[in-house]
Design a protein around this motif. Structure first.
Motif, mmCIF file in Angstrom:
data_model
loop_
_atom_site.group_PDB
_atom_site.id
_atom_site.type_symbol
_atom_site.label_atom_id
_atom_site.label_comp_id
_atom_site.label_asym_id
_atom_site.label_seq_id
_atom_site.Cartn_x
_atom_site.Cartn_y
_atom_site.Cartn_z
ATOM 1 N N ARG A 275 52.944 23.405 60.318
ATOM 2 C CA ARG A 275 51.906 24.089 61.218
ATOM 3 C C ARG A 275 50.409 23.361 60.680
ATOM 4 O O ARG A 275 49.514 23.044 61.212
ATOM 5 C CB ARG A 275 51.914 25.656 61.251
ATOM 6 N N LEU A 276 50.561 23.418 59.188
ATOM 7 C CA LEU A 276 49.302 22.846 58.499
ATOM 8 C C LEU A 276 48.776 21.455 59.043
ATOM 9 O O LEU A 276 47.924 21.006 59.151
ATOM 10 C CB LEU A 276 49.316 23.047 57.100
ATOM 11 N N THR A 277 50.196 20.579 58.933
ATOM 12 C CA THR A 277 49.954 19.134 59.044
ATOM 13 C C THR A 277 50.023 18.755 60.367
ATOM 14 O O THR A 277 49.538 17.426 60.752
ATOM 15 C CB THR A 277 50.939 18.453 58.290
ATOM 16 N N ARG A 278 50.355 19.473 61.292
ATOM 17 C CA ARG A 278 50.535 19.239 62.465
ATOM 18 C C ARG A 278 51.524 17.977 62.757
ATOM 19 O O ARG A 278 51.414 17.213 63.613
ATOM 20 C CB ARG A 278 49.276 18.900 63.430
ATOM 21 N N ARG B 125 50.085 15.755 65.900
ATOM 22 C CA ARG B 125 48.954 14.637 65.741
ATOM 23 C C ARG B 125 49.767 13.178 65.482
ATOM 24 O O ARG B 125 50.937 13.105 65.593
ATOM 25 C CB ARG B 125 48.107 14.878 64.514
#
Lengths: 187, 464
Positions: free
Chosen positions: B237-240, B341
């Protein structure tokens, strides 16, 4: 007598509940503010990096003046937008800057000597990392805004939000400009 | 949102309390075996004190010792700018108030861990081997995983649980010896008519001594595994970019052994450091961390889903592992998710060399299949099987991923068309002459491919 005591006790409990909710709202609003200042810091960091990058690149590429001018203009526009502090305007200006930066980075591909320059490599890592940081700061900010806005809207915090005029915050969106203005290629 | 996750630990706390009760019971029993009248109370008090002292030592010294003994070097923005930048990126994404310290340990093994019982004073440590062999996206995934351990207060939690496990094991050893001792001393006890020598009591004590450590270990490993999945979910979730962590795990699995680890700190590593070569044979190694191929399979599916959110991870987790909640519904609902991303451009030299090698093999007639778990399988031209099982995750794979179709082209002539379904994996399909198999690499972007045997031209279409 007991009746008065019970009444007082209920009043105290209500007051404690009230203060707890108020403090929760203030805490959430502060998280939003902090996350916004993170975006701010990174955007400014990018402004500082751009002139360095342009200076380093100029020595190698004499014929790309137009690209440099565009980047410099976009940078100035974004800086003034940040001065005003409006979330939506900053988003739009940042998108412009993104697009012109991306174009500049594309032109760098044609200059292998520049790409081998140590100073340039370091600057480029800094710039791309700063861009990542802006994206991640946006993500953290929007998460915080989401939680805060929910609190402002939902019962029971919405009563207190209404009394002390806590307003919902704007989400920060950077629209991808490159996709809209795809470069036209003629054969 | 991350504050919510932190509060979301009722189950883990319940397990911790269970362990605490077990420990008190056990130490009480020891007291009882020694001195039946008041011994139980003294024993229980002694057990709790023992645990408290050990926890305090762990709290104030903790892994600082590990770092100092192994000559870990502090990373500054000047000494390795990329690593520092990656950690800062993840710090911003997670909203952590203080930047964790970063250390590099000289070790060829690939691993990383987080320390710091208090999030205000935390550290992330990576091996030098890790920094050398992972690319930017992979390193970011690993750092995000470690950051999640700090963010979710796992370090604090697992240290207390680990110390408790150690205390229980120690006490049960003591009890086993104690009951044997009491038995040999039975004659003198019988004279005084003390209930401690009653055979039923001794049986209960023995059972407790044998099963308490086993039970405690099961509790401990349940928490540990869940926290690992949760850290994966948070990292994605943080890094996408879940696939970054997935491919890092794949590389680490081959070479994760690191020598300087105690058993208490093992759950803080990204992959259990107590086994080498990816064989999960050691009981301990298989217990603190979930199997790597499962973690990779979940992350890969999350990547293909297009949106990364805790809710999506939960769904895939339920499908792949078990029907149990990693997080409460409130947290899952609060997370609307982010779009995956784009990959960052940089590739390590070893990776691009491998790409080239694959293309050469494909030219030589090898079939290259990419499994969902991330493993690349290279079949020699002599193999004719239509289906094979992935050697790692045992999933069944078709050796031909697609078929040709024909459509009318603009000139009115029929044209052979192959529609690609993915741009992240190799795809293969047979030519109509039956003597040749087309191999399309993930990098292939041509409009036509030509059969090397019969010269048929096939148009390649790409997904949107």
């Amino acid at each position: 007598m007991t009746f008065v005591l019970i009444f007082l006790a209920v009043l105290v409990v209500c007051a404690i509940f009230f203060f707890a909710l108020y403090n929760k709202l203030v805490g959430l609003r502060n998280i939003v503010k902090n996350s916004w200042s993170q975006i701010d810091v990174q955007l400014k960091r990018r402004f500082d990096l751009i002139p360095n990058l342009v200076e380093t690149a100029k020595g190698y590429m004499k014929h790309e003046n137009e690209t440099f001018v565009k980047v410099t203009e976009a940078r100035a526009a974004a800086m003034s937008a940040i001065g005003k502090g409006n979330v939506k305007e900053v988003g739009a200006a940042a998108a412009d800057l993104d697009a012109s930066l991306a174009k500049m980075l594309m032109t760098f591909e044609n200059y292998p000597e520049l790409k081998a320059n140590q100073n340039f490599i370091a600057l480029q890592e800094e710039l791309s990392s700063t861009e990542n940081k802006i994206a991640f700061a946006r993500q953290a900010y929007n998460d915080a805004v989401m939680v805060f806005n929910n609190a402002v809207e939902m019962f029971p915090t919405n009563i207190i939000a209404g009394m002390f005029s806590f307003k919902q915050s704007d989400f920060f969106e950077i629209e991808k400009k490159e996709e809209k203005e795809a470069p036209k290629v003629n054969f | 949102m991350w504050e919510l996750i932190e509060k979301n630990k009722r189950k883990s706390i319940a397990v911790l309390i269970l362990m605490f009760v077990l420990m008190t019971l056990l130490s009480g029993a020891i007291g009882f075996a020694i001195e039946p009248q008041y011994g139980a109370y003294w024993g229980a008090a002694f057990g709790i004190l023992l645990w408290a002292v050990q926890s305090l030592v762990a709290y104030f010294l903790g892994d600082d010792i590990v770092l100092h003994f192994n000559m870990a070097v502090v990373v500054t923005p000047e000494s390795s700018p990329q690593l520092y930048n990656i950690v800062e990126e993840m710090k911003i994404a997670s909203g952590l108030a203080v930047m964790p310290e970063i250390y590099i340990v000289q070790s060829p093994g690939l691993n990383a861990f987080a320390t710091g019982i208090r999030p205000q004073k935390s550290a992330i440590c990576v091996t030098s081997g890790l920094v050398e062999s992972l690319n930017r996206d992979e390193l970011q995934g690993v750092i995000a995983h470690e950051m999640s351990h700090i963010l979710n207060r796992d370090v604090l939690f697992m240290t207390f649980a680990g110390v408790m496990l150690g205390t229980i094991t120690m006490l049960s050893n003591a009890l086993l010896r104690g009951t044997i001792f009491a038995n040999s001393d039975r004659r003198s006890r019988k004279k005084n008519n003390i209930p401690g020598s009653h055979p039923l009591v001794i049986i209960v004590l023995l059972l407790l001594a044998v099963f308490a450590p086993v039970l405690a270990r099961i509790f401990y490993f349940t928490i540990s595994k869940k926290r690992e999945y949760l850290a994966d979910a948070t990292a994605a979730r943080l890094t996408r970019y879940p696939i970054g962590l997935a491919s890092a795990l794949q590389k680490i699995a081959k070479k994760s052994s690191v020598s300087f680890v105690s058993k208490i700190t093992a759950p803080m590593f990204i992959v259990n450091p107590h086994f080498a070569g990816g064989d999960e044979d050691s009981v301990f190694a298989a217990s603190t961390h979930p199997p790597i191929y499962k973690r990779i399979a979940i992350l890969t599916q999350l990547q293909h889903g297009g949106t990364v959110s805790l809710g999506n991870y939960q769904k895939i987790y339920e499908k792949e592992v078990e029907k149990s909640q990693l997080l409460s519904n409130a947290v899952l609902k609060a997370d609307t998710g982010e779009k995956i991303r784009a990959q960052s451009v940089e590739e390590t030299a070893a990776e691009s060399a491998k790409e080239v090698g694959d293309i050469l093999l494909a030219n030589a007639g090898f079939k290259i299949l990419t499994c969902e778990c991330g493993l690349k399988i290279k079949l020699p031209p002599s193999s004719t099987a239509a289906k094979i099982n992935c050697p790692r995750c045992k999933k069944e794979l078709c050796t031909e991923s697609g078929v040709l179709s024909s459509t009318a082209s603009e000139d009115g002539e029929t044209e052979l068309v192959f529609k690609r379904t993915t741009l992240t994996a190799w795809e293969s399909f047979p030519c109509q002459c039956g003597k040749f198999t087309f191999q399309l690499s993930p990098l292939f972007r041509g409009t036509y491919a030509v059969c090397k045997r019969c010269g048929t031209k096939v148009k390649i279409e790409y997904p949107e």
